[in-house]
Design a protein around this motif. Structure first.
Motif, PDB file in Angstrom:
ATOM      1  N   ARG A   1       0.876  -1.178   0.082  1.00  0.00           N
ATOM      2  CA  ARG A   1      -0.027   0.112   0.072  1.00  0.00           C
ATOM      3  C   ARG A   1       0.892   1.322  -0.044  1.00  0.00           C
ATOM      4  O   ARG A   1       0.738   2.185  -0.638  1.00  0.00           O
ATOM      5  CB  ARG A   1      -0.971  -0.026   1.371  1.00  0.00           C
ATOM      6  N   ILE A   2       1.980   1.338   0.877  1.00  0.00           N
ATOM      7  CA  ILE A   2       2.832   2.466   0.951  1.00  0.00           C
ATOM      8  C   ILE A   2       3.517   2.608  -0.578  1.00  0.00           C
ATOM      9  O   ILE A   2       3.680   3.686  -1.160  1.00  0.00           O
ATOM     10  CB  ILE A   2       3.840   2.175   2.019  1.00  0.00           C
TER      11      ILE A   2
ATOM     12  N   PRO B   1      -8.842   2.577   2.639  1.00  0.00           N
ATOM     13  CA  PRO B   1      -8.513   3.899   2.866  1.00  0.00           C
ATOM     14  C   PRO B   1      -7.037   4.193   3.167  1.00  0.00           C
ATOM     15  O   PRO B   1      -6.426   3.423   4.012  1.00  0.00           O
ATOM     16  CB  PRO B   1      -9.159   4.360   4.199  1.00  0.00           C
ATOM     17  N   ASN B   2      -6.184   5.210   2.492  1.00  0.00           N
ATOM     18  CA  ASN B   2      -4.804   5.373   2.619  1.00  0.00           C
ATOM     19  C   ASN B   2      -4.335   6.605   2.890  1.00  0.00           C
ATOM     20  O   ASN B   2      -3.320   7.015   2.894  1.00  0.00           O
ATOM     21  CB  ASN B   2      -4.338   4.977   1.239  1.00  0.00           C
TER      22      ASN B   2
ATOM     23  N   GLY C   1      -0.826  -3.334  11.744  1.00  0.00           N
ATOM     24  CA  GLY C   1      -0.673  -2.191  12.327  1.00  0.00           C
ATOM     25  C   GLY C   1      -0.862  -0.880  11.520  1.00  0.00           C
ATOM     26  O   GLY C   1      -1.446   0.227  11.899  1.00  0.00           O
ATOM     27  N   LEU C   2      -0.915  -1.147  10.163  1.00  0.00           N
ATOM     28  CA  LEU C   2      -0.937   0.199   9.168  1.00  0.00           C
ATOM     29  C   LEU C   2      -2.432  -0.007   8.604  1.00  0.00           C
ATOM     30  O   LEU C   2      -3.012   0.868   7.630  1.00  0.00           O
ATOM     31  CB  LEU C   2      -0.180   0.214   8.033  1.00  0.00           C
ATOM     32  N   GLY C   3      -3.421  -0.739   9.401  1.00  0.00           N
ATOM     33  CA  GLY C   3      -4.624  -0.991   8.788  1.00  0.00           C
ATOM     34  C   GLY C   3      -5.607  -0.708   9.857  1.00  0.00           C
ATOM     35  O   GLY C   3      -5.959   0.345  10.209  1.00  0.00           O
ATOM     36  N   ASP C   4      -6.102  -1.799  10.622  1.00  0.00           N
ATOM     37  CA  ASP C   4      -6.907  -1.557  11.595  1.00  0.00           C
ATOM     38  C   ASP C   4      -6.223  -0.948  12.886  1.00  0.00           C
ATOM     39  O   ASP C   4      -6.665  -0.568  13.858  1.00  0.00           O
ATOM     40  CB  ASP C   4      -7.543  -2.717  12.070  1.00  0.00           C
ATOM     41  N   GLY C   5      -4.877  -1.227  12.902  1.00  0.00           N
ATOM     42  CA  GLY C   5      -4.038  -0.408  13.970  1.00  0.00           C
ATOM     43  C   GLY C   5      -3.983   0.827  13.818  1.00  0.00           C
ATOM     44  O   GLY C   5      -3.985   1.552  14.925  1.00  0.00           O
TER      45      GLY C   5
ATOM     46  N   SER D   1      -9.178   5.133   7.862  1.00  0.00           N
ATOM     47  CA  SER D   1      -8.174   4.129   8.060  1.00  0.00           C
ATOM     48  C   SER D   1      -8.655   2.859   7.599  1.00  0.00           C
ATOM     49  O   SER D   1      -7.735   1.966   7.136  1.00  0.00           O
ATOM     50  CB  SER D   1      -7.880   4.310   9.425  1.00  0.00           C
ATOM     51  N   HIS D   2      -9.869   2.385   8.142  1.00  0.00           N
ATOM     52  CA  HIS D   2     -10.134   0.909   7.803  1.00  0.00           C
ATOM     53  C   HIS D   2     -11.586   0.926   7.679  1.00  0.00           C
ATOM     54  O   HIS D   2     -12.635   1.052   8.645  1.00  0.00           O
ATOM     55  CB  HIS D   2      -9.536   0.125   8.919  1.00  0.00           C
TER      56      HIS D   2
END
Length: 729
Positions: free
Chosen positions: A217-218, A250-251, A323-327, A364-365
């Motif tokens: 995603r990044i 979402p990003n 951690g970079l999704g629901d985190g 975020s998610h």
């Protein structure tokens, strides 16, 4: 005054010396490098072994005995060198990117071979394979040389250190504004953030269940920005560089990491910095949310520290790799809970907390947003009478309107592409119920034990306060009930099988959530804030009982953190260093057009329906852009382009006339060539319509203005309150 100024000046000098040392260490460790030697321990070996002197293959000929994959490089010129010993002539197949490949010969009479190549765009999928022609083959070293520095991590880290130093200096200069309790709280919160981020300080990232996806995603944001997209809707690096729709995940909060990568930072640095920021933001927002609802700094501090090491959150950050999704969503859930609390029970003027918190979750998610939406709907229904009678419904409406305004751009694009005919089957897991938590896991898993312990404390406090039913009792009871329901939905005790038997629609809808314990990301912050609300309602706990509960909680959190870290470090490395990552080693299919399969995107070159009737003069693909020059001898010839079809792709010929594009076999973009025997050009690219881009930008601008306004208003209000208190005294 002079003495105070001297102390401040001494502290500032100390800060400058400390950060100067850090910057010196960074300059030493992160010196720009143009020569890189691969760590051969990370190579995939087939019929070969790693020896002290290198990788050794002996015996009969094998096809590909050594593989290096997932090589990340910036655009530029490079030289690949191999130091070796070979009994027979052999070769290396090199694929710097999908659009570039070559063979590097390793003659038996030589000991070093090299080859130059150039990249006109960044790549995250470079790979090479070394063949074994028989006899003895020893690979001593494989290296890359670049005309410029591979990455600029040192510069970004120095900038980060300078910003931190500036923040510390401002903090020192305003030190009198903070009383001793505040100073202690902020120091402990900062220490907790640092401690829980220790795995992110290492020079390697280990495998997590979803880490690959978030690295992609990044990379997708970085490649999308370089592609000229705003916002990034199609990630050009996805689906074997066919380009995949990524906006439905979402990003927004990954844009800083994507911008870092697009400016020359390594993926390793971008990911680690993002993890640290998410940890720190989670701790501080939980602290602020708890302080808002309880009014007690001690309770807020306890909530912040507990949330730092909370098992579900820590697992998401590291072992599960989400951690970079629901985190990231878990950063904003406490703010959302504080907002709905104030609308229902507390200061209704604090409705912006709900708007900020829910917007953060939304950006975020999506699945966590759906879970939180059900929670807010349930609370609103339970307290509808109170909302109407006390005229609190207006505050709820204000929050809802502001959520729509701040996210109007995102929602408009999201709705458009959600109903664009993508294949939802890739995101539905058929074994939903089998992934529910069984009885053993309920009482052995640290995540489950944490929720059970805090729900037990909440129920005890509710029981002790049952006769009064005053203050926060009712809303705390509603919060606890919601937490219990969401917790049970993740276990075998919830009647999922009965619900599935009633309706296939329920099965399909629930299948989008993939596994039952999704809702536990809401349970954790919800039950932490609920216990903090109840703890001050009445003297339910004696001092010894409170200390005993805290001791058990600390033991559980310590065990969970150590266990999760151990599990994380047991995984193999995903990013070994700045160059060598292996996160793009398989095709990622999530939001692809219907009819797309892995087979349909294995070959990433364009083709025409009648090759004998077309002369291809030039072809270039970069991201979503394709430039193709050709001469077609007759009309009706179709160009099958290596791009997945989505609304928003445009095509023109050499005169700027629009060329019709449509969805073809395998979800590809098809275009009809002009067949008049003359040379023509076809230019294809993706661009979101101007109206959507303007709306998206206005939404972000409105969000920034609203945040600044609320912060300034809050500080002005606090200052006015302090002056009034001083006048009264």
């Amino acid at each position: 005054m002079h003495k105070g100024f001297s102390r401040k000046l001494s502290a500032v000098i100390l800060v400058l010396l400390v950060f100067g040392c850090f910057i010196g260490l960074i300059c030493r460790k992160y010196q720009p490098f143009t020569h890189y030697s691969f760590d051969l321990e990370g190579a995939e070996l087939h019929g070969a072994s790693l020896e002290e002197e290198g990788i050794l293959a002996e015996g009969e000929a094998g096809e590909d005995v050594i593989h290096l994959s997932g090589i990340s490089l910036r655009e530029g010129s490079y030289t690949l060198s191999v130091e070796y010993e070979a009994g027979q002539d052999t070769s290396v197949s090199v694929y710097p990117d999908n659009d570039l490949s070559f063979e590097l010969a390793l003659p038996s009479q030589g000991d070093t071979a090299s080859r130059q190549f150039s990249l006109d765009k960044p790549t995250d999928r470079g790979k090479l394979s070394i063949h074994h022609a028989g006899g003895r083959l020893l690979i001593k070293e494989i290296s890359l040389d670049s005309e410029r520095a591979f990455f600029r991590d040192g510069w970004f880290l120095i900038l980060l250190q300078l910003l931190l130093a500036l923040f510390c200096i401002l903090l020192i200069w305003k030190w009198e504004m903070f009383d001793a309790e505040k100073r202690k709280a902020y120091a402990l919160l900062a220490l907790s953030s640092i401690m829980v981020s220790i795995p992110a300080f290492l020079s390697v990232v280990y495998y997590g269940g979803d880490t690959r996806g978030h690295l992609l995603r990044i990379e997708g944001i970085a490649s999308g920005l370089l592609d000229g997209q705003y916002p990034v809707v199609i990630a050009p690096n996805y689906a074997n560089e066919f380009g995949e729709l990524v906006f439905l995940y979402p990003n927004l909060f990954l844009y800083p990491a994507g911008i870092l990568v697009s400016l020359g930072a390594s993926m390793l640095l971008a990911y680690q910095v993002t993890v640290c920021i998410v940890n720190a933001a989670s701790v501080m927002i939980m602290y602020g949310s708890a302080l808002s609802v309880t009014g007690s700094r001690k309770k807020a501090l306890a909530c912040g520290i507990i949330y730092a090491f909370e098992p579900i959150r820590v697992s998401n950050m590291y072992f599960y790799g989400s951690g970079l999704g629901d985190g990231i969503a878990m950063v904003f859930i406490p703010l959302m809970i504080a907002g709905i609390y104030h609308i229902v029970q507390g200061d209704r003027r604090k409705w912006p907390l709900l708007a900020f918190g829910f917007s953060g979750v939304l950006e975020s998610h999506v699945l966590t947003m759906a879970i939180c939406s059900l929670f807010l709907l349930l609370i609103s229904i339970l307290f509808l009478k109170k909302l109407v009678v006390e005229k609190r419904l207006i505050s709820l409406g204000k929050a809802g309107v502001m959520i729509l305004l701040m996210n109007a751009g995102f929602l408009a694009v999201f709705i458009r592409y959600y109903f664009s005919g993508w294949d939802r089957g890739f995101l539905q897991w058929g074994d939903f119920y089998s992934l529910a938590m069984n009885l053993k896991r309920m009482f052995t898993s640290a995540q489950s034990l944490f929720l059970i312990l805090l729900m037990g404390i909440a129920l005890f406090l509710l029981w002790r306060g049952f006769s009064k039913k005053e203050g926060n009792w009712r809303i705390a009871a509603a919060f606890t009930a919601c937490c219990a329901v969401w917790y049970l939905m993740g276990t075998f005790l919830f009647p999922w099988k009965i619900l599935f038997s009633l309706s296939e629609a329920i099965r399909d809808l629930v299948g989008m959530f993939q596994f039952p314990s999704r809702g536990h990301v809401l349970c954790a912050p919800l039950i932490i804030l609920t216990v903090s609300l109840l703890a001050g309602e009445e003297e339910a706990f004696r001092a010894w009982a409170g200390r005993a509960v805290l001791s058990v909680l600390c033991i559980l959190l310590s065990y969970s953190t150590v266990y999760e870290a151990y599990q994380y470090f047991q995984r193999g490395p995903l990013l070994r260093d700045e160059i060598w990552g292996n996160y793009n080693n398989r095709i990622e299919l999530d939001y692809v057009p219907q009819g797309t399969s892995e087979e349909s995107i294995e070959r990433d070159v364009g083709r025409v329906s009648e090759e004998d009737a077309v002369e291809s003069l030039s072809y270039r693909k970069k991201g979503t852009h394709i430039d193709y020059s050709y001469i077609a001898e007759k009309p009706g010839i179709i160009a099958d382009l290596p791009l997945l079809y989505y609304d928003g792709y445009r095509a023109v010929d050499e005169a700027g006339r629009a060329v019709n594009l449509y969805k073809g076999d395998g979800g590809h973009i098809f275009a009809e060539l002009l067949g008049d025997g003359r040379m023509h050009e076809l230019h294809v690219w993706f661009q979101l319509e101007k109206g959507y881009r303007i709306l998206y930008g206005l939404s972000l601008l409105l969000s920034a203005v609203f945040v600044i306004k609320c912060l300034v208003f809050s500080k002005t209000k606090d200052a006015a309150g302090m002056r009034a208190e001083g006048d009264h005294l």
